[in-house]
Write a protein that holds these residues in place. Structure first.
Motif, short mmCIF file in Angstrom:
data_model
loop_
_atom_site.label_atom_id
_atom_site.label_comp_id
_atom_site.label_asym_id
_atom_site.label_seq_id
_atom_site.Cartn_x
_atom_site.Cartn_y
_atom_site.Cartn_z
N LEU A 124 -26.35 -39.26 -1.95
CA LEU A 124 -26.93 -39.75 -0.97
C LEU A 124 -28.36 -39.42 -1.44
O LEU A 124 -29.39 -40.28 -0.77
N MET A 125 -28.70 -38.23 -1.86
CA MET A 125 -29.96 -38.07 -1.99
C MET A 125 -30.82 -39.00 -3.14
O MET A 125 -31.82 -39.45 -2.95
N LEU A 126 -29.84 -39.28 -4.27
CA LEU A 126 -30.40 -39.98 -5.29
C LEU A 126 -30.82 -41.46 -4.58
O LEU A 126 -31.51 -42.07 -5.29
N TRP A 127 -29.54 -41.71 -3.73
CA TRP A 127 -29.61 -43.01 -3.42
C TRP A 127 -31.08 -43.26 -2.63
O TRP A 127 -31.55 -44.57 -2.66
N MET A 128 -31.36 -42.36 -1.61
CA MET A 128 -32.70 -42.43 -0.85
C MET A 128 -33.96 -42.42 -1.78
O MET A 128 -34.83 -43.18 -1.44
N ILE A 129 -33.87 -41.81 -3.00
CA ILE A 129 -35.07 -41.77 -3.75
C ILE A 129 -35.09 -43.18 -4.49
O ILE A 129 -36.04 -43.69 -4.48
N THR A 130 -34.08 -43.51 -5.08
CA THR A 130 -34.08 -44.80 -5.95
C THR A 130 -34.17 -46.08 -4.90
O THR A 130 -34.84 -47.00 -5.33
#
Lengths: 222, 293
Positions: free
Chosen positions: A160-166
């Motif tokens: 989810l963190m990576l999703w929010m960044i990208t």
């Protein structure tokens, strides 16, 4: 194939189907070439929540204590089989959800660069190729994180963190064509621009690394 | 041959020592493991199944040292039924066992034959098409035991296999374990002392990570001999005092009197008579022995 019953439980199938039905009802599109953009990021969320428990269900149920007596080769093969089954299911759901947008929203097909049935089919095939990579990437990554931290929520949270960044304007600005969601951020007006493939190549490379690293993690973490 | 544990210590990251310099030999046959909750029994079993690595000390199985390089060889010889396990709820009993048989690397023909045999032995044949989630706790326990037996292990570790079973089923499982233990080693951990009396000759008693006793059941009963007393009283005040001073292993109303079984190193200062020790009495005597001195 008992793996199908284990990894595709009724509840999981129901929430995946409901997810795309609701998405195709609430996410508005005007032109058909916007459907891919509307689907990619939400489908990534579905993929990483869906696959996070591929192996960690063995930990939660304490079956891992028995699994550890089995050969590593069998255990790894079993995880890969479950991932493949889930990814195939998600791919069917993703393809069907494309059709649901047509069914519920009847989008226009006369936008820039769109010209008839042939263009619609090629548009769908490009979407299907891009979403296959997206599903594979997020599914493998969440399983990898879950196995590493031995916790399904760590897998979901990490993704989810990576999703929010990208999946943000910052991600688009910094990574550009190499962004994991490059297909979503592509310029619709320029149909001959395929530079977004770079982002999908990044996904494929990380996905291959995840497949290669998984046995080491299982061996180390149990 | 069997299992040999020498100076075994298991300390967790939070500095809790679950097993403290323990030594034990487990011979062929059924070997009982008794101990209070938190005594270290499950930790010991997790070490024996290679799930946990010891902090120090050595363990050998049929002369094979427990070390990373030997784990695969050891794991092939082990069958394990953990205390808590939730087997694949979406599979039927038959499917679940076939799946686990396949994962343990047994040829299909052989595991199918063994599943049929053990389903019959555990009285589960008629439930083989039921989903695992539809089974009662006792039935799940029996399926768990079958999966542990599937690879015909040389060393079977069972953690409370009779939990949740009715008396008839318990007897059936006990008998199955006794039959299975011929020429094999079975480590049988339970809180149900009756089960050990009915199946084992040898046992070990654990407390706070240490073995207080290991050896013959008869010898354990002999140790408790002369320390078990029976007394009867009508007075409530006397009962309260006795409860404060001694370990009471049983209480029973006989007519209008309360008959109590006391465990005491010396004869209690009340009218009482010495009686035969049961394994339960002997266990209570052993785990509380320090308190009597």
């Amino acid at each position: 194939m008992y793996e199908i019953k284990i990894s595709l439980t009724f509840q999981k199938q129901v929430y995946a189907i409901f997810f795309v039905i609701i998405l195709s009802l609430v996410r508005g599109v005007t032109y058909s070439n916007e459907i891919g953009i509307a689907l990619e990021a939400p489908i990534a969320i579905l993929a990483f929540t869906f696959c996070a428990d591929t192996y960690t269900q063995e930990i939660a149920s304490k079956r891992l204590e028995i699994q550890r007596l089995y050969s590593m080769k069998k255990r790894i093969y079993c995880i890969y089989r479950r991932i493949v089954i889930q990814e195939i299911f998600l791919l069917v759901v993703a393809a069907a959800s494309y059709g649901l947008f047509f069914l519920f929203q009847n989008p226009r097909t006369d936008g820039i660069g769109q010209s008839g049935l042939e263009s619609e089919i090629s548009q769908f095939l490009v979407y299907f190729a891009a979403i296959s990579v997206t599903l594979g990437f997020w599914g493998l990554l969440s399983n990898l994180f879950s196995c590493f931290f031995q916790n399904m929520w760590a897998g979901i949270g990490g993704c989810l963190m990576l999703w929010m960044i990208t999946n943000s304007s910052i991600g688009d600005r910094y990574f550009g064509a190499w962004n994991l969601f490059s297909y979503t951020f592509r310029k619709l007006e320029n149909i001959s621009d395929f530079s977004w493939i770079c982002g999908k190549i990044v996904c494929i490379c990380i996905g291959i690394m995840a497949v290669a690293v998984l046995p080491k993690i299982i061996e180390k973490r149990g | 041959m069997g299992i040999k544990i020498v100076d075994l210590t298991v300390t967790f990251r939070n500095k809790v020592t679950a097993i403290d310099h323990a030594n034990l030999e487990i011979p062929k046959g059924i070997f009982g493991l008794l101990g209070e909750n938190g005594a270290g029994k499950t930790t010991l079993m997790r070490v024996l199944t290679t799930v946990l690595s010891p902090t120090s000390g050595t363990v050998t199985l049929d002369g094979i040292l427990y070390s990373k390089g030997n784990f695969e060889k050891i794991q092939r010889k082990i069958g394990y039924l953990p205390q808590e396990i939730d087997l694949y709820p979406s599979l039927s009993v038959q499917e679940c066992l076939e799946y686990m048989g396949d994962l343990s690397g047994i040829p299909k023909q052989i595991y199918k034959e063994r599943i049929r045999y053990y389903l019959e032995k555990t009285n589960l044949s008629e439930h083989s098409r039921k989903k695992m989630k539809q089974l009662s706790g006792g039935m799940k326990r029996r399926v768990g035991l079958i999966q542990a037996l599937l690879n015909e292990p040389e060393f079977l570790i069972v953690d409370e296999p009779t939990t949740g079973l009715d008396p008839e089923e318990r007897i059936r499982i006990r008998n199955l374990l006794v039959d299975f233990s011929e020429e094999r080693t079975v480590l049988f951990s339970t809180h149900v002392v009756e089960d050990l009396v009915a199946t084992c000759n040898q046992l070990a008693v654990m407390k706070k990570g240490k073995f207080l006793y290991s050896g013959n059941i008869k010898e354990l009963l002999n140790q408790a001999k002369g320390h078990i007393w029976i007394c009867k009283t009508k007075e409530e005040q006397v009962v309260r005092e006795l409860e404060k001073k001694y370990h009471i292993s049983s209480k029973q109303y006989v007519g209008d009197e309360l008959q109590m079984k006391l465990i005491s190193e010396a004869q209690p200062k009340i009218e009482c008579s010495s009686c035969e020790a049961t394994l339960e009495d002997a266990y209570i005597y052993i785990v509380n022995k320090e308190a009597y001195y």
